[in-house]
Write an enzyme that holds these catalytic residues in place. Structure first.
Site, PDB file in Angstrom:
ATOM      1  CB  THR A   1      29.232  -4.132  -0.974  1.00  0.00           C
ATOM      2  OG1 THR A   1      29.481  -3.279  -0.250  1.00  0.00           O
ATOM      3  CG2 THR A   1      30.046  -4.328  -1.721  1.00  0.00           C
ATOM      4  CG  ASP A   2      28.244   1.556   0.048  1.00  0.00           C
ATOM      5  OD1 ASP A   2      28.750   0.389   0.340  1.00  0.00           O
ATOM      6  OD2 ASP A   2      27.455   2.393   0.241  1.00  0.00           O
ATOM      7  CD  GLU A   3      32.933  -1.319   1.849  1.00  0.00           C
ATOM      8  OE1 GLU A   3      33.855  -2.322   2.016  1.00  0.00           O
ATOM      9  OE2 GLU A   3      32.321  -1.823   3.575  1.00  0.00           O
TER      10      GLU A   3
ATOM     11  CE1 TYR B   1      32.238  -7.593   1.051  1.00  0.00           C
ATOM     12  CE2 TYR B   1      32.644  -5.245   1.469  1.00  0.00           C
ATOM     13  CZ  TYR B   1      31.580  -6.393   1.140  1.00  0.00           C
ATOM     14  OH  TYR B   1      30.469  -6.862   0.755  1.00  0.00           O
TER      15      TYR B   1
ATOM     16  CE  LYS C   1      29.542  -8.488  -2.549  1.00  0.00           C
ATOM     17  NZ  LYS C   1      27.973 -10.035  -3.226  1.00  0.00           N
TER      18      LYS C   1
HETATM   19  O1  DAU Z   1      29.226  -0.692   2.813  1.00  0.00           O
HETATM   20  C1  DAU Z   1      28.594  -2.273   2.544  1.00  0.00           C
HETATM   21  C2  DAU Z   1      29.676  -2.529   3.302  1.00  0.00           C
HETATM   22  O2  DAU Z   1      29.770  -2.255   4.547  1.00  0.00           O
HETATM   23  C3  DAU Z   1      29.017  -4.215   3.373  1.00  0.00           C
HETATM   24  O3  DAU Z   1      29.373  -4.024   1.698  1.00  0.00           O
HETATM   25  C4  DAU Z   1      30.019  -5.004   4.149  1.00  0.00           C
HETATM   26  O4  DAU Z   1      29.553  -6.354   3.960  1.00  0.00           O
HETATM   27  C5  DAU Z   1      29.526  -4.139   5.176  1.00  0.00           C
HETATM   28  O5  DAU Z   1      30.762  -5.159   6.616  1.00  0.00           O
HETATM   29  C6  DAU Z   1      29.743  -3.312   6.096  1.00  0.00           C
HETATM   30  O6  DAU Z   1      31.688  -2.283   5.281  1.00  0.00           O
HETATM   31  P1  DAU Z   1      31.734  -1.468   6.329  1.00  0.00           P
HETATM   32  O7  DAU Z   1      33.630  -2.298   6.992  1.00  0.00           O
HETATM   33  O8  DAU Z   1      31.853  -0.588   6.795  1.00  0.00           O
HETATM   34  O9  DAU Z   1      31.407  -2.397   7.858  1.00  0.00           O
HETATM   35  P2  DAU Z   1      32.116  -2.239   9.301  1.00  0.00           P
HETATM   36  O10 DAU Z   1      30.993  -3.020  10.075  1.00  0.00           O
HETATM   37  O11 DAU Z   1      32.838  -3.911   9.539  1.00  0.00           O
HETATM   38  O12 DAU Z   1      32.592  -0.893   9.735  1.00  0.00           O
HETATM   39  C7  DAU Z   1      31.492   0.268   9.750  1.00  0.00           C
HETATM   40  C8  DAU Z   1      32.370   1.471  10.610  1.00  0.00           C
HETATM   41  O13 DAU Z   1      33.020   0.970  12.245  1.00  0.00           O
HETATM   42  C9  DAU Z   1      33.759   1.631   9.156  1.00  0.00           C
HETATM   43  O14 DAU Z   1      34.498   2.793   9.716  1.00  0.00           O
HETATM   44  C10 DAU Z   1      35.121   0.633  10.351  1.00  0.00           C
HETATM   45  C11 DAU Z   1      34.945   1.437  11.469  1.00  0.00           C
HETATM   46  N1  DAU Z   1      34.660  -0.240  12.930  1.00  0.00           N
HETATM   47  C12 DAU Z   1      34.272  -1.489  12.999  1.00  0.00           C
HETATM   48  C13 DAU Z   1      34.463  -1.985  13.788  1.00  0.00           C
HETATM   49  C14 DAU Z   1      34.634  -3.742  13.578  1.00  0.00           C
HETATM   50  C15 DAU Z   1      35.469   0.367  13.553  1.00  0.00           C
HETATM   51  O15 DAU Z   1      35.242   1.961  13.800  1.00  0.00           O
HETATM   52  N2  DAU Z   1      35.072  -0.209  14.759  1.00  0.00           N
HETATM   53  C16 DAU Z   1      35.314  -1.642  14.898  1.00  0.00           C
HETATM   54  O16 DAU Z   1      35.812  -2.392  16.113  1.00  0.00           O
END
Ligand code: DAU
Length: 336
Positions: free
Chosen positions: A113-115, A139, A143
């Protein structure tokens, strides 16, 4: 599998986001074999290596949801760190049994991941393959640890490894704990659309089949021991992503009155929330000729259409433990 004649053994523990229904299209394909198992089970892995003699390992197995890692980091260390270590050890033992040609041809491709690079400010250049690691969540730290182990197996043992570090994926079959599928499914169910904090965090979104194509290119032609950043050249704020989904739903399945945007609710921010991710994907384009085929407009439209056409899939994955997670993560999160 449509791109090659090779057989694939698919090894998965089928934890909460695993779902055999996602493999329905492969049910009658003799080249595909599914085995349920844990990457922490070294004995089972050794037996599978001996029986199937793979020419490559594609290591996707991981706990991947940042919010879950905040509530319960142990599973992330177990699967992502110990699991990767156990898989590397099983692969190394098998690799050592191969003759010189097969040893040289073998590949261990680690999907990351880029994280691992941490967070960027608005003015920073995007992450390159030489950006220093600075993971901020349990997380991303797990990774990062797995990336380091993979790297070490190349430098110490000469194992032919490759690593990809990819940005945020989206597309069909995405488990609705992640932002895009959560917003689509909540919107259709008439629920709140939870936006953490001010919604101005930036992510770089890549359509899932573009990620698959990148992995195929790296497996075919990537230089052993190298890492490749994979991204969509598509930075978006979370609020803008949510607005675009609402607008697509307004177009494709309008509500009797009002817009889906009316359901947006800003809630308490994620602890330690990374502000911005962005990928510099020039290396993989320069060396391997890969770049994304899908734009965000085309990819997101396809994604929303897929969810509109697959209510039964959504209902099935949202049963049971999913509701417990929603309760744990989203109740009492009114923004101050
Ligand atoms: O960057 C790659 C990564 O992207 C992967 O390594 C991870 O496995 C993947 O889950 C993803 O991580 P994020 O934390 O960026 O993804 P997430 O979909 O959980 O959240 C995207 C953005 O949206 C983040 O800034 C948090 C925000 N968010 C997320 C959820 C679930 C919200 O504002 N509301 C929410 O309910």
């Amino acid at each position: 599998m449509a791109q090659s004649d090779e057989s694939v053994l698919n090894y998965d523990k089928l934890t909460y986001a695993g779902n055999l229904n996602n493999l329905t299209s492969l049910r009658n394909d003799e080249r595909h074999l599914f085995v349920q198992g844990d990457i922490c089970d070294g004995e089972k892995l050794a037996a599978l290596f001996a029986e199937h003699q793979p020419r490559a390992i594609l290591h996707f197995a991981a706990e991947s949801h940042v919010d879950r890692s905040i509530h319960g980091p142990a599973a992330f260390v177990t699967t992502n760190v110990n699991g990767t270590f156990t898989l590397l050890e099983a692969a190394r033992a098998y690799w050592n049994t191969l003759d010189a040609d097969k040893k040289a041809a073998f590949r261990f491709l680690h999907v990351s991941t880029d994280e691992v690079y941490g967070t960027l400010s608005a003015e920073d250049p995007p992450f390159t393959e030489t950006t220093a690691y600075a993971p901020n969540s349990p997380y991303s730290a797990s990774k990062a640890a797995s990336d380091h182990l993979v790297r070490a197996y190349h430098h110490t043992y000469g194992m032919p490894v490759l690593t990809t570090n990819c940005s945020n994926n989206y597309g069909a079959y995405h488990f609705p704990e992640k932002l895009i599928p959560l917003i689509i499914t909540n919107a259709r169910a008439g629920k709140d659309l939870p936006v953490y904090g001010d919604g101005q965090q930036v992510r770089d979104w890549l359509y899932v089949t573009d990620h698959c194509a990148a992995i195929r290119r790296v497996l075919e032609s990537g230089r052993v021991g190298e890492t490749y950043n994979v991204g969509g050249w598509n930075e978006q704020t979370n609020l803008s992503v949510v607005h675009t989904i609402c607008d697509l739903l307004d177009e494709l399945q309008a509500k009797p009155t009002g817009s889906y945007r009316d359901q947006i609710k800003h809630i308490t921010d994620r602890p330690g929330h990374d502000r911005r991710y962005a990928i510099d994907a020039r290396k993989i384009e320069r060396e391997l000729g890969w770049k994304p085929a899908e734009t965000f407009e085309t990819g997101l439209r396809k994604t929303v259409e897929w969810y509109l056409a697959n209510d039964a899939w959504v209902a099935q994955v949202q049963s049971g433990d999913y509701m417990k997670w929603v309760d744990l993560q989203y109740s009492n999160k009114e923004q101050a």
